[in-house]
Each structure stands twice: as C-alpha cells, then as structure tokens.
Scaffold this motif. Structure first.
Motif, short mmCIF file in Angstrom:
data_model
loop_
_atom_site.label_atom_id
_atom_site.label_comp_id
_atom_site.label_asym_id
_atom_site.label_seq_id
_atom_site.Cartn_x
_atom_site.Cartn_y
_atom_site.Cartn_z
N ASN A 47 0.83 -1.20 0.00
CA ASN A 47 0.00 0.00 0.00
C ASN A 47 0.88 1.26 0.00
O ASN A 47 2.05 1.21 0.38
CB ASN A 47 -0.90 0.00 1.23
CG ASN A 47 -2.37 -0.16 0.86
OD1 ASN A 47 -2.73 -0.23 -0.31
ND2 ASN A 47 -3.23 -0.24 1.85
N PRO A 48 0.33 2.41 -0.39
CA PRO A 48 1.08 3.66 -0.26
C PRO A 48 1.53 3.87 1.19
O PRO A 48 0.87 3.43 2.13
CB PRO A 48 0.06 4.73 -0.69
CG PRO A 48 -0.86 4.00 -1.61
CD PRO A 48 -0.98 2.62 -1.04
N TYR A 49 2.67 4.55 1.38
CA TYR A 49 3.18 4.72 2.73
C TYR A 49 3.92 6.04 2.89
O TYR A 49 4.34 6.67 1.92
CB TYR A 49 4.10 3.56 3.12
CG TYR A 49 5.38 3.46 2.33
CD1 TYR A 49 6.52 4.20 2.69
CD2 TYR A 49 5.48 2.63 1.22
CE1 TYR A 49 7.70 4.11 1.97
CE2 TYR A 49 6.67 2.53 0.49
CZ TYR A 49 7.77 3.27 0.87
OH TYR A 49 8.94 3.18 0.15
N TYR A 50 4.05 6.42 4.15
CA TYR A 50 4.86 7.56 4.58
C TYR A 50 6.02 7.02 5.40
O TYR A 50 5.85 6.14 6.24
CB TYR A 50 4.00 8.50 5.43
CG TYR A 50 4.73 9.32 6.48
CD1 TYR A 50 5.53 10.41 6.13
CD2 TYR A 50 4.62 9.01 7.84
CE1 TYR A 50 6.18 11.16 7.10
CE2 TYR A 50 5.25 9.76 8.81
CZ TYR A 50 6.03 10.83 8.44
OH TYR A 50 6.68 11.58 9.40
N GLN A 51 7.22 7.55 5.16
CA GLN A 51 8.40 7.10 5.90
C GLN A 51 9.25 8.31 6.26
O GLN A 51 9.42 9.23 5.47
CB GLN A 51 9.22 6.13 5.06
CG GLN A 51 10.46 5.59 5.76
CD GLN A 51 11.31 4.75 4.83
OE1 GLN A 51 12.01 5.29 3.97
NE2 GLN A 51 11.26 3.43 4.98
N VAL A 52 9.80 8.29 7.48
CA VAL A 52 10.79 9.29 7.88
C VAL A 52 11.97 8.54 8.47
O VAL A 52 11.83 7.60 9.25
CB VAL A 52 10.20 10.30 8.89
CG1 VAL A 52 9.62 9.61 10.12
CG2 VAL A 52 11.27 11.32 9.30
N ARG A 53 13.17 8.94 8.03
CA ARG A 53 14.40 8.33 8.55
C ARG A 53 15.41 9.43 8.83
O ARG A 53 15.43 10.48 8.19
CB ARG A 53 14.98 7.33 7.55
CG ARG A 53 14.14 6.08 7.37
CD ARG A 53 14.87 4.99 6.62
NE ARG A 53 15.10 5.34 5.23
CZ ARG A 53 15.76 4.57 4.37
NH1 ARG A 53 16.28 3.42 4.77
NH2 ARG A 53 15.92 4.95 3.11
N LEU A 54 16.27 9.14 9.83
CA LEU A 54 17.36 10.05 10.18
C LEU A 54 18.66 9.27 10.03
O LEU A 54 18.79 8.16 10.56
CB LEU A 54 17.19 10.55 11.61
CG LEU A 54 18.12 11.70 12.04
CD1 LEU A 54 17.78 12.97 11.28
CD2 LEU A 54 18.02 11.93 13.55
N PHE A 55 19.62 9.84 9.30
CA PHE A 55 20.89 9.18 9.04
C PHE A 55 22.02 9.96 9.70
O PHE A 55 21.97 11.20 9.77
CB PHE A 55 21.18 9.12 7.54
CG PHE A 55 20.21 8.26 6.77
CD1 PHE A 55 20.47 6.92 6.55
CD2 PHE A 55 19.05 8.81 6.24
CE1 PHE A 55 19.58 6.14 5.84
CE2 PHE A 55 18.15 8.03 5.53
CZ PHE A 55 18.42 6.69 5.33
N ASN A 56 23.04 9.24 10.17
CA ASN A 56 24.22 9.92 10.67
C ASN A 56 25.16 10.25 9.51
O ASN A 56 24.84 9.99 8.35
CB ASN A 56 24.92 9.09 11.76
CG ASN A 56 25.42 7.75 11.24
OD1 ASN A 56 25.63 7.56 10.04
ND2 ASN A 56 25.62 6.80 12.14
N SER A 57 26.33 10.77 9.84
CA SER A 57 27.25 11.21 8.79
C SER A 57 27.84 10.05 8.01
O SER A 57 28.40 10.25 6.94
CB SER A 57 28.38 12.05 9.40
OG SER A 57 29.07 11.30 10.39
N ASN A 58 27.72 8.82 8.55
CA ASN A 58 28.18 7.63 7.84
C ASN A 58 27.07 6.98 7.03
O ASN A 58 27.20 5.84 6.58
CB ASN A 58 28.74 6.61 8.84
CG ASN A 58 29.97 7.11 9.54
OD1 ASN A 58 30.81 7.75 8.91
ND2 ASN A 58 30.07 6.86 10.84
#
Length: 477
Positions: A109-120
C-alpha cells in the motif's frame, strides 16, 4: 528556510520503474510530485487544510491529477544539518489511497516514511506508516485514508553537534494502481508537544573504562496508547557493524527495560582481535495487531565505541592452550590462574602478555614474528582483578581452550603424598599428570592419586570427565 528536495521515481519491490532525479530548492510548483501549496483552498479530495498554520506548506507525493495507473512514484525530501536541539519536530498530514487487504498483507500500500541518518549514512531513526484502515490515526473516506494535521518528534539529544540527514518519503502503491501524498509544515521553530506517532526508545549511557561484568544495559521506551509492545532486541556489534550477539527483552514494565551482557556476548568464541563494540537496541511493536516498522537506536553514533577492551585484561581462565593453527593477531593481555601453553605464532606489530599463576610453557612452534616489532612478555603471578564473569563454564579460542573455572576440586594442594579428586556428581573417566616440560609422569582413573616418589615442583593434572576435561595445577612439596 530553504528545503532541498531530491525527487525520484524509484524501483519498488513489485515493479521496476524508470528513475528520474531532480535536485532543486523548493519553489512554487516545481513538479507534479512536490509542490509548494498555500492556504487559499483545502485539500480537494478529503477537505483537510493544506497548511497547518501560516500561508504555505510542502506537498509530497502523487495526486489524482495524473492519469489512472500513473502511480509508480516515490517522492523523497532530504535535509542535511548539524543538530543543535534535543529534538526534531514538524507537522504533517497524510492522504493515502487504500489498495485493499492484499496490499496491506503484501506490504504494498502507499506509505509515509521518515528516517534520520548519521554522517556515515547509517539509519539512526526510522518510522514507516503504511495506509491501513485499522490504524486509528486514519479516517476512511470511501477507500481514501487521511489524517488531520499531526506532528512528528524525533529525539536527537544524543547527536548534538553531529551532522545528520533527515529524509521524508511518500510512496505510491507498489503495484502502480493507488496513490499517496502528504502535506508538511513547520520544519523550523516548531515544538511538537504531543507526537502523533510516539514510539520511542532510549539507551542509558554505559560506564567508561574496562567493562565490569555482568554489564548492565538499560533504557526506556514510549508507545502511543493504540500500540502494543512486542520486544526490545538488543544487539552487540563489532566495529564493522557486524552483529556479534543478540538478546531479546520481552518485558518493559513502566517503559523500562534492562538486561545483562557477559563476556561471551562480546567474545562467543573466546578473545580475538575485536576490542571495540557498539550497542544497538530495536523496539518492535504493533498497532491493532499489525507489526510496525521497528524503531532503532544506537547507544552512540557508530563507529563508537560503546564498549572497549583496549588495554584490558582477558578473563582469568584456568588454563589457556594455543594450538599451532591459532596465530595471535592482536595485542591482548592473556591470563590464567593455572597455566598457559602455546604452540602458536604471535604475528608482527602486536604486544602480547601471558600471565599465569604457575606455569607458562612455550612449546615447539611458538614464535614471535617480525623484526624488532611488537613485544611479548611472560609473567608468573595472580590474575588481575577485573570482575569478569566467573560463572562462565566454557569458552574457547578457536574451540581449543580448556574449560574454565570449575567446581571440580583437588586436595590437598600443595601435597606430598596423595591427591584426592572431588568431581561432585560427575564421573572421573581418566587423569594424567604432567611435569613442567609437558612430559606425562602418571596416569590412571581412580579418584585418589599416589604422588609419593615424584620430585618436588609444579605439575599439571589433566582430568577427563564424561562430558568435559579440566586442568589443575598441582604443587608437590
């Protein structure tokens, strides 16, 4: 605030699509998939305000303006910045078309995603919300699932001063027949006091210096009222982010979880060249019986380390035996309450210390490699106090170390006449007594050994039980 967008149509697990990339500062109407909207009208499909407050917001994702079946897009917005606050907050509202039960169970199904990445470029936070009418945050309007304006809050207190990348994604259906989009507002100066998706997990700091075992690892979780706790998966990672050990924590009373790590959780096959480790915790939870994307947290920003054995002694083994095919490849302080025997090579550029209570025996095949590189020291003395877990009953270096501290007793010791073996409920199969040179001087299978007539000095008694064997130092006076 300037928002930089990376807009893509990406491959999906149920289809292969053309990829186009556009990177641009947001301006009114840059593409059909990312648009700066104003508050002049409400959303034309479900009627919610297009702007949370103020005059403008960003709309990400597909709309029904495309031709039917033209829903193969993943729209992504990124922002890289240095963290200077304890949390990241923003407001959002979702409008997602429901493809039905097969899409829900197939995760398409359609989705919403949020992610946070470090400098690596390692994900240090992730949340994924798929269109699902069982999720109480959605209102169902004839198959169109939408939310009112909600707010997202990501704890960043442990990343102050570090460079991170926030990535927000809106995806159409994985099979190309259903669309999804969302509105986003207030990326600056917004305080989300009541997060709508509120699962979170934190890890408490670990003490510095050489680890003391058992090593307590603890933290806290928060869940929205509609969610149910599944477990916390705790992982020990080496410096290359390989999982060394995993522990499952099945309860978190009052939101608090804890477990103990022991030496084998870092060295399941005995001491090796890894001396630095990281700790990762994964919160697994569900909403209305539907598993949600786990929330992942690292104790510190990898590569860490969270736990370091640098310049720390190994546990006090009873006996260590290094066979010829067990080259020592790292700088380690090995210690044993009885004896250390080595037939192996010590590779260049390493500082290796052997400390044993009675005997250090360097046998044919032992060699310190290299020319004036690295150091080797041997000491007779008691083990250093390091609080390593004495409950460990077995361990190995390459599966060839003798068993550790055991409940098998010999007495008297020192002795001048007899040695009595007390193996408790275990049966003594056989034993053999060796002198300092490694020569066998006595053997048998009784629980009493007559050592009269042997020369004074230190000996090793190797006892073979039904399921294991141990070695004991014997002093004949």
């Amino acid at each position: 605030m300037a928002i930089v967008l990376l807009l893509t149509t990406l491959p999906h697990q149920h289809g292969v699509y053309l990829i186009t990339i556009l990177e641009t500062a947001i301006t009114p109407g840059p593409t059909a998939k990312a648009t700066l909207v104003d508050n002049s009208i409400n959303d034309p499909i479900v009627g919610i305000p297009r702007v949370n407050s103020g005059t403008h917001a960003i709309r990400l994702g597909n709309s029904i303006l495309g031709s039917q079946g033209d829903y193969y897009f993943v729209t992504r917005m990124k922002r890289t910045f240095v963290v200077n606050e304890n949390s990241i907050s923003f407001a959002f509202a979702l409008v997602l078309e429901n493809g039905g039960n097969s899409h829900i169970t197939g995760n398409t199904n359609p989705y919403y995603q949020v992610r946070l990445f470090n400098s690596n470029n390692q994900a240090i936070f992730s949340r994924d919300v798929m269109a699902n009418p069982s999720n109480p945050l959605f209102t169902n309007s004839n198959g169109i699932l939408f939310t009112n304006w909600l707010c997202e809050n990501i704890n960043t207190a442990r990343f102050i001063g570090q460079t991170v990348t926030l990535e927000i994604t809106l995806s159409d259906c994985g099979q190309g027949g259903h669309w999804g989009y969302g509105y986003f507002d207030h990326f600056c100066g917004f305080n989300c006091t009541s997060p709508s998706f509120n699962p979170g997990i934190t890890l408490n700091p670990l003490p510095n210096g050489c680890p003391k075992f058992p090593l307590s690892v603890s933290g806290n979780i928060t869940l929205p009222s509609s969610a149910s706790f599944t477990n916390v998966t705790l992982q020990v990672l080496d410096i290359s982010n390989n999982v060394i050990a995993t522990k499952i924590i099945n309860s978190a009373p009052g939101g608090f979880f804890s477990t103990n790590l022991d030496y084998p959780d870092f060295y399941p096959s005995g001491p090796n060249s890894n001396i630095q480790f990281n700790i990762r915790a994964i919160l697994n939870y569900g909403i209305s019986g539907i598993p949600q994307t786990p929330i992942i947290i690292n104790n510190t920003n990898p590569p860490g380390p969270d736990v370091s054995f640098k310049n720390c002694p190994t546990p006090c083994y009873e006996e260590l035996i290094f066979q010829q095919d067990q080259a020592i490849n790292s700088s380690v302080n090995y210690q044993a309450s009885c004896c250390i025997t080595s037939y192996s090579i010590i590779n260049p550029n390493n500082t290796v210390n052997f400390k044993a209570g009675y005997i250090i025996s360097l046998q044919p095949g032992f060699y310190v490699s290299g020319y004036n590189t690295g150091l080797f020291h041997a000491y007779i003395g008691r083990c250093e106090e390091n609080n390593f877990n004495s409950r460990i009953q077995q361990n190995s270096i390459g599966n060839k170390i003798e068993s550790l501290e055991s409940d098998v007793k010999i007495s008297p010791n020192p002795t001048s006449a007899y040695i009595n073996i007390d193996a408790g409920k275990e049966k003594v199969v056989s034993w053999e007594l060796y002198d300092r040179s490694g020569k066998s001087v006595l053997r048998g299978n009784s629980e009493q050994i007559d050592i009269q007539g042997l020369l004074k000095g230190s000996y090793i008694l190797k006892i073979n039980l039904e399921k294991r064997h141990i070695s004991k130092a014997v002093i004949i006076k």
